[in-house]
Design a protein around this motif. Structure first.
Motif, PDB file in Angstrom:
ATOM      1  N   UNK A  72       3.948  35.462 -27.847  1.00 58.09           N
ATOM      2  CA  UNK A  72       4.756  35.080 -29.005  1.00 58.09           C
ATOM      3  C   UNK A  72       5.622  36.263 -29.458  1.00 58.09           C
ATOM      4  N   UNK A  73       6.565  36.633 -28.606  1.00 55.37           N
ATOM      5  CA  UNK A  73       7.448  37.744 -28.951  1.00 55.37           C
ATOM      6  C   UNK A  73       8.399  37.343 -30.074  1.00 55.37           C
ATOM      7  N   UNK A  74       8.579  38.274 -31.038  1.00 62.87           N
ATOM      8  CA  UNK A  74       9.539  38.045 -32.123  1.00 62.87           C
ATOM      9  C   UNK A  74      10.907  38.588 -31.769  1.00 62.87           C
ATOM     10  N   UNK A  75      10.944  39.684 -30.995  1.00 61.50           N
ATOM     11  CA  UNK A  75      12.240  40.290 -30.685  1.00 61.50           C
ATOM     12  C   UNK A  75      12.153  41.145 -29.429  1.00 61.50           C
ATOM     13  N   UNK A  76      13.321  41.345 -28.843  1.00 64.87           N
ATOM     14  CA  UNK A  76      13.489  42.241 -27.700  1.00 64.87           C
ATOM     15  C   UNK A  76      14.104  43.535 -28.214  1.00 64.87           C
ATOM     16  N   UNK A  77      13.654  44.662 -27.684  1.00 61.39           N
ATOM     17  CA  UNK A  77      14.262  45.949 -28.010  1.00 61.39           C
ATOM     18  C   UNK A  77      14.349  46.750 -26.715  1.00 61.39           C
ATOM     19  N   UNK A  78      15.550  47.225 -26.361  1.00 64.10           N
ATOM     20  CA  UNK A  78      15.621  47.982 -25.126  1.00 64.10           C
ATOM     21  C   UNK A  78      16.989  48.505 -24.790  1.00 64.10           C
ATOM     22  N   UNK A 134      14.870  31.410 -25.580  1.00 63.49           N
ATOM     23  CA  UNK A 134      14.209  30.893 -26.785  1.00 63.49           C
ATOM     24  C   UNK A 134      13.483  29.574 -26.497  1.00 63.49           C
ATOM     25  N   UNK A 135      13.946  28.829 -25.507  1.00 62.42           N
ATOM     26  CA  UNK A 135      13.237  27.607 -25.117  1.00 62.42           C
ATOM     27  C   UNK A 135      11.955  27.943 -24.383  1.00 62.42           C
ATOM     28  N   UNK A 136      11.954  29.087 -23.700  1.00 61.09           N
ATOM     29  CA  UNK A 136      10.751  29.562 -23.014  1.00 61.09           C
ATOM     30  C   UNK A 136       9.784  30.189 -24.013  1.00 61.09           C
ATOM     31  N   UNK A 137      10.348  30.919 -24.986  1.00 59.73           N
ATOM     32  CA  UNK A 137       9.561  31.648 -25.987  1.00 59.73           C
ATOM     33  C   UNK A 137      10.105  31.303 -27.376  1.00 59.73           C
ATOM     34  N   UNK A 138       9.664  30.188 -27.976  1.00 64.54           N
ATOM     35  CA  UNK A 138      10.239  29.693 -29.241  1.00 64.54           C
ATOM     36  C   UNK A 138      10.121  30.661 -30.416  1.00 64.54           C
ATOM     37  N   UNK A 139       9.200  31.631 -30.351  1.00 63.36           N
ATOM     38  CA  UNK A 139       9.015  32.578 -31.455  1.00 63.36           C
ATOM     39  C   UNK A 139      10.098  33.647 -31.500  1.00 63.36           C
ATOM     40  N   UNK A 140      10.927  33.747 -30.461  1.00 57.23           N
ATOM     41  CA  UNK A 140      11.934  34.795 -30.367  1.00 57.23           C
ATOM     42  C   UNK A 140      12.998  34.625 -31.449  1.00 57.23           C
ATOM     43  N   UNK A 141      13.318  35.745 -32.160  1.00 55.47           N
ATOM     44  CA  UNK A 141      14.288  35.707 -33.259  1.00 55.47           C
ATOM     45  C   UNK A 141      15.524  36.574 -33.026  1.00 55.47           C
ATOM     46  N   UNK A 142      15.383  37.650 -32.254  1.00 52.55           N
ATOM     47  CA  UNK A 142      16.419  38.674 -32.240  1.00 52.55           C
ATOM     48  C   UNK A 142      16.328  39.505 -30.972  1.00 52.55           C
TER      49      UNK A 142
END
Length: 435
Positions: A189-195, A215-223
């Motif tokens: 349940x990742x909220x965001x990517x940073x890199x 986001x369809x793969x990981x619905x929790x993604x926000x940013x």
């Protein structure tokens, strides 16, 4: 559990005091902000003149009178033993110690007192909350490098676990590795990517080729937050399309902390709370807003080690809309050493080559990454990752564009590679010159 706050407190960084100080600074009215900055600049200079032998010698005078007389620090000035640069009352055991990435070719070890380091982190947390990311609760997918030695690797893994970060090591960015990355998004349940921009962009291209929306793969993604490398408009558009979430720009440096962060209005807001950021010309004079110059930074709270009028090695432009309380970075142009000098004496920003080739290569859709190296005054090499070699037509288009925008009679070699060489940290330097 507030994991972010706990991790700082365990290391004796006073995050509660730092957050309270940040809030107090942010409450200062715009009309009083010039006084705040003037007082803090004078205060930090005088502190180091009185408590830091290295800085007193570097300054060349015993007292502060005028800000424009304060000397500009180059990275080479700081390439000496850290112990010689620490202020009175501080030791290696009582400060935060870090090392610059060396992307400028001039690495050095630096120190921050624990309050200054906590204040930097309070700034990061404040900016992330602009986009509803809570460092205490939001799970990060971290596209970064990682130390490969046993101790360094284990230490970084522990920090990741405590800080709610899950590492996606970017030294291997093959399609097989990308498949594994994708599976992790399926199950977490990742909220965001940073890199790093180049690594995150490569993952975005991988998703595009599979017609997937993350986001369809990981619905929790926000940013998605990208940092350390340039983000181009067309790349940002691609990322936002395939990730299904906003993509924002972060600009920072380990030795000074957060420099600028993009808000929801797509403004790259400069940190004016614990930093003073100037744009200077080659004679160290401030340039008007809207004019390109060298980015020079003062850490207003770091008492352990002077970072005063520190030339970070980047060039940029502050927007004409900027105020002292809310400076806006209109453009980050690149490192001052990212230039090509041609045999006729012409000086060209390395970025010019990148724009020229990217505009053409991007049309093919099959080129994953590329870098450009100048190996002689009239010779350049383009290395690229692709399933197929450039066609003669593609090469001719690139050569014609280089002749138009850069110069004539230049030799350009092309080499297709399985993967490109990255720095030890995992960054991809897109233009280099051997001259």
């Amino acid at each position: 559990m507030d994991w972010f706050k706990l991790s700082l407190q365990l290391n004796k960084f006073p995050i509660n005091r730092a957050q309270k100080t940040l809030q107090e600074i942010q409450k200062i009215p715009a009309e009083n902000y010039e006084n705040y900055l003037s007082e803090k600049r004078k205060e930090i200079v005088e502190y180091h003149l009185n408590n830091n032998r290295f800085y007193k010698n570097f300054f060349g005078k015993s007292s502060f009178s005028n800000w424009n007389e304060v000397p500009v620090m180059a990275k080479t000035n700081l390439q000496q033993k850290l112990q010689n640069r620490l202020s009175k009352g501080f030791s290696k055991s009582t400060v935060y110690i870090g090392k610059t990435s060396g992307s400028s070719g001039t690495p050095f070890i630096f120190a921050k007192d624990k309050f200054a380091h906590a204040l930097s982190w309070a700034g990061f947390q404040d900016r992330y909350q602009w986009h509803n990311i809570d460092l205490n609760k939001s799970l990060q997918a971290r596209f970064y490098g990682i130390p490969l030695d046993f101790y360094g690797n284990a230490q970084e893994r522990i920090k990741d676990r405590i800080s709610l970060r899950r590492r996606f090591p970017i030294f291997d960015l093959s399609e097989q590795k990308m498949e594994k990355f994708l599976k992790r998004f399926h199950h977490s349940n990742f909220s965001y990517i940073n890199g790093y921009t180049s690594a995150v962009l490569l993952f975005a291209k991988f998703l595009k080729n599979r017609n997937l929306i993350l986001k369809e793969v990981c619905p929790s993604l926000k940013l998605c937050i990208v940092t350390s490398e340039r983000l181009f408009k067309e790349d940002k558009k691609l990322m936002e399309t395939v990730f299904g979430v906003p993509v924002v720009n972060e600009y920072g440096a380990s030795e000074v902390g957060l420099i600028a962060f993009e808000n929801k209005e797509n403004e790259w807001v400069v940190n004016s709370e614990d930093l003073f950021v100037e744009i200077l010309d080659k004679n160290n004079n401030p340039v008007p807003n809207g004019t390109e110059g060298r980015i020079v930074i003062t850490s207003l709270y770091n008492q352990a080690h002077p970072m005063i009028r520190y030339d970070i090695g980047d060039t940029g432009i502050l927007s004409e809309k900027s105020t002292l309380k809310k400076p806006i970075l209109e453009k980050l142009i690149g490192r001052t050493n990212d230039i090509a000098t041609l045999s006729d004496g012409k000086v060209v920003p390395g970025l010019t080559f990148y724009y020229v080739t990217k505009s053409i290569i991007g049309d093919t859709g099959s080129i994953k990454e590329f870098v450009i190296n100048q190996n002689a005054a009239d010779a350049f090499k383009i290395e690229y990752v692709s399933k197929t070699d450039f066609s003669e037509n593609q090469k001719q288009k690139i050569l014609q564009a280089i002749e138009t925008y850069v110069g004539k009679n230049l030799k350009v070699a092309f080499e297709r590679k399985e993967k490109l060489t990255r720095s030890k940290s995992g960054k991809l330097k897109q233009f280099t010159s051997d001259l």
